[in-house]
Write a protein that holds these residues in place. Structure first.
Motif, PDB file in Angstrom:
ATOM      1  N   PRO A 173      49.775  37.069  46.042  1.00  0.00           N
ATOM      2  CA  PRO A 173      49.194  37.664  44.833  1.00  0.00           C
ATOM      3  C   PRO A 173      47.909  38.408  45.179  1.00  0.00           C
ATOM      4  O   PRO A 173      47.327  38.165  46.243  1.00  0.00           O
ATOM      5  N   PRO A 174      47.453  39.307  44.323  1.00  0.00           N
ATOM      6  CA  PRO A 174      46.154  39.927  44.595  1.00  0.00           C
ATOM      7  C   PRO A 174      45.067  38.863  44.547  1.00  0.00           C
ATOM      8  O   PRO A 174      45.183  37.895  43.790  1.00  0.00           O
ATOM      9  N   ALA A 181      48.930  31.801  43.310  1.00  0.00           N
ATOM     10  CA  ALA A 181      47.878  31.364  42.384  1.00  0.00           C
ATOM     11  C   ALA A 181      46.919  32.519  42.137  1.00  0.00           C
ATOM     12  O   ALA A 181      46.597  33.275  43.054  1.00  0.00           O
ATOM     13  N   LEU A 182      46.494  32.643  40.897  1.00  0.00           N
ATOM     14  CA  LEU A 182      45.575  33.727  40.525  1.00  0.00           C
ATOM     15  C   LEU A 182      44.287  33.140  39.981  1.00  0.00           C
ATOM     16  O   LEU A 182      44.309  32.072  39.351  1.00  0.00           O
ATOM     17  N   PRO A 183      43.163  33.826  40.185  1.00  0.00           N
ATOM     18  CA  PRO A 183      41.939  33.367  39.527  1.00  0.00           C
ATOM     19  C   PRO A 183      42.134  33.416  38.012  1.00  0.00           C
ATOM     20  O   PRO A 183      43.002  34.144  37.525  1.00  0.00           O
ATOM     21  N   GLU A 236      38.719  30.294  47.727  1.00  0.00           N
ATOM     22  CA  GLU A 236      39.825  31.109  48.240  1.00  0.00           C
ATOM     23  C   GLU A 236      40.347  30.567  49.567  1.00  0.00           C
ATOM     24  O   GLU A 236      41.531  30.707  49.874  1.00  0.00           O
ATOM     25  N   ARG A 279      33.222  31.249  45.431  1.00  0.00           N
ATOM     26  CA  ARG A 279      34.538  31.902  45.330  1.00  0.00           C
ATOM     27  C   ARG A 279      35.222  31.940  46.694  1.00  0.00           C
ATOM     28  O   ARG A 279      36.409  31.692  46.820  1.00  0.00           O
TER      29      ARG A 279
END
Lengths: 301, 250
Positions: free
Chosen positions: B160-161, A160-162, A145, A141
């Motif tokens: 973003p978070p 971008a989001l997981p 990131e 992860r």
């Protein structure tokens, strides 16, 4: 260039990436300086000596984040520090204090750093502009990131989001192994990890195991749930899908790779281009299967 | 050399004036300097210094019996009882009670259909398995809400978070870590949706302002003008929502 692991992120497909190439060029990898511990930046996906920081085929963009890291093991520094401290103690007749130790250590690091080996590294990624998916070739992860962070720095903004699954992945994977219908084209592999529902409960890891058999059924009956599951899609790719939504042990199978071998290509670039095209196609198909199965949220306002 | 004394826990029964008997957790804490009685969603707790006598503790409980009854009423979970296989007939979700049916299957799971919720269980499923399935279901529902709301606010955020996690939090509703990870209380999925959305907006605004300054509340106001109503809702119902989730998860 076939990926071995996939950590996925979602972004809005309406994101304007028209000046991606020039933006990536401004964030290119710089060689790690003599006094720097590490350096990170974009490199041409076809190799550091080639041109272009991205390569697009259809709606898929291939990019690569390179890194250079100086290897200075803590044990080496500490060993030399101990020797210097012992020498100083012998000369002065007293044990050096904390401040002296700190200064000596900093001096040692400054002395050793320029001589330390530089380890180069690269992490590949594919931007699927159609689905709005970033696939990073890592199961870590943190490393994934870093790639998102590098893109954000280069582009100024990259929201971008997981992946966000609107159903518990554990429940879906357990359902598949228990006999619920699998998505079209997907079949069970021969590897899984089952976990007891209780915190710090039992963990059962199976390899080369018939997953639809009675043995697995007993574990399900006692309440264990599937945390990782090997799957095959269309006889083209195999992978292990985890409850963390990371795809590990990703492999392009002979059924898909045959198409590559049947054609002769002149140079390495053409070979890599063909491989990327195949990889991007399989990734696009895979995501179109996983998205509804795991109810993955879109990132569109 | 100072002798280390560890925290000791036991429980005592206390009869309230309305005839009910409640269980009070008694904690002997070496750091405690005085008797302290507190109530949260886990129940009543009496903290005592190691040398305080059991009699003084009992007297303290008797003296504060009325106050204790009043506080326990604030945390009452209403009609919600612990999850019982085959017996629980409804489960709360988004400030509503949804009818629940039980069935037997090859594996344990809770899911929704057109008529409400269906809890499929195996013959050997234990409490931990049921609790995990319930938790997974609630997290899935919470993530569905998150997936609907979050993209709307991304455009006006600097970044973003890093990720959003759902946890069972004891007193907080949400938090933003220095690495930009958002943690949200799982019980938000039992609250009314607007209250849940407000907490999400609140935490996202911390990406702009890492404090509760006027500038922060301006950012909240811009994105969620009705935030005061939601804050009031939490003051009235918040404890109950948290207690409900804790009761159900066991």
């Amino acid at each position: 260039m076939f990926f071995r692991n996939l950590t996925l992120f979602r972004f809005s497909p309406s994101l304007d990436l028209s000046d991606l190439e020039s933006r990536l060029a401004t964030a290119a990898l710089k060689p790690v300086g003599p006094m720097e511990l590490s350096s990170r930046g974009f490199i041409p996906p076809f190799g550091r000596d080639s041109e272009g920081f991205s390569h697009q085929v259809g709606k898929a963009v291939w990019l690569s984040v390179g890194s250079e890291e100086r290897l200075l093991p803590g044990a080496v520094v500490n060993d030399l520090l101990q020797k210097k401290l012992a020498e100083l103690e012998r000369k002065e007749g007293r044990r050096p204090g904390g401040r002296t130790r700190k200064r000596l250590k900093e001096d040692l690091v400054q002395e050793l750093l320029p001589r330390a080996f530089v380890r180069p590294g690269r992490t590949d990624a594919i931007l699927d502009l159609g689905h709005g998916v970033l696939a990073v070739d890592t199961a870590s992860r943190r490393q994934a990131e870093h790639v998102v962070g590098a893109l954000r720095d280069a582009l100024g903004s990259f929201p971008a989001l997981p992946l966000n699954a609107e159903v518990a992945p554990r429940a879906v994977l357990t359902g598949w192994i228990a006999g619920d219908p699998l998505p079209e084209g997907v079949v069970l592999g021969d590897e899984c990890e089952l976990r007891d529902a209780a915190d710090k409960g039992a963990v059962v890891k199976c390899q080369r195991q018939e997953l639809a058999g009675e043995e697995i059924g007993k574990h399900l009956e006692s309440g264990k749930q599937v945390a990782r599951l090997a799957l095959t899609l269309d006889d083209h790719v195999s992978f292990v899908l985890g409850e963390d939504l990371v795809l590990r042990k990703f492999r392009i199978l002979d059924g898909a790779a045959d198409a590559l071998e049947s054609t002769e290509r002149e140079d390495l670039r053409a070979e890599l281009d063909a491989r990327f095209t195949l990889m991007a196609g399989e990734l696009e198909r895979l995501f179109s299967v996983l998205e509804p199965a795991l109810r993955l949220s879109k990132v569109e306002a | 050399m100072q002798r280390f004394r560890s925290i000791e826990r036991d429980s005592v029964e206390l009869a309230l004036s309305d005839g009910r008997t409640v269980l009070v957790t008694r904690v002997r804490d070496p750091r405690a300097r005085r008797l302290k009685l507190c109530v949260d969603e886990r129940g009543a707790r009496l903290t005592m210094p190691p040398r305080a006598s059991a009699v003084s503790g009992k007297r303290f409980l008797d003296d504060n019996r009325e106050w204790l009854a009043m506080q326990l009423a604030r945390y009452a979970t209403g009609s919600v009882l612990p999850l019982r296989p085959g017996a629980t007939e409804a489960l709360p979700l988004r400030a509503q009670l949804l009818p629940l049916r039980w069935s037997e299957g090859r594996y344990t799971r809770l899911h929704r259909d057109d008529d409400g919720l269906v809890f499929t269980i195996t013959a050997r499923a234990g409490e931990a398995t049921l609790s995990r399935a319930l938790r997974d279901f609630y997290e899935g529902e919470a993530r569905a809400d998150l997936g609907r709301w979050l993209p709307r606010y991304l455009a006006t955020l600097p970044r973003p978070p890093r990720r959003v996690r759902f946890k069972v939090m004891s007193s907080q509703w949400g938090s933003l870590a220095p690495d930009d990870s958002v943690a949200l209380d799982l019980s938000l999925v039992l609250a009314r949706p607007s209250a849940f959305e407000y907490v999400l907006v609140h935490e996202l605004c911390h990406l702009l302002q890492p404090d509760h300054s006027r500038a922060f509340w301006r950012e909240v106001e811009d994105r969620f003008p009705g935030w005061r109503d939601e804050r009031d809702w939490f003051h009235v119902h918040g404890r109950q929502v948290k207690a409900t989730l804790r009761t159900l998860l066991g």
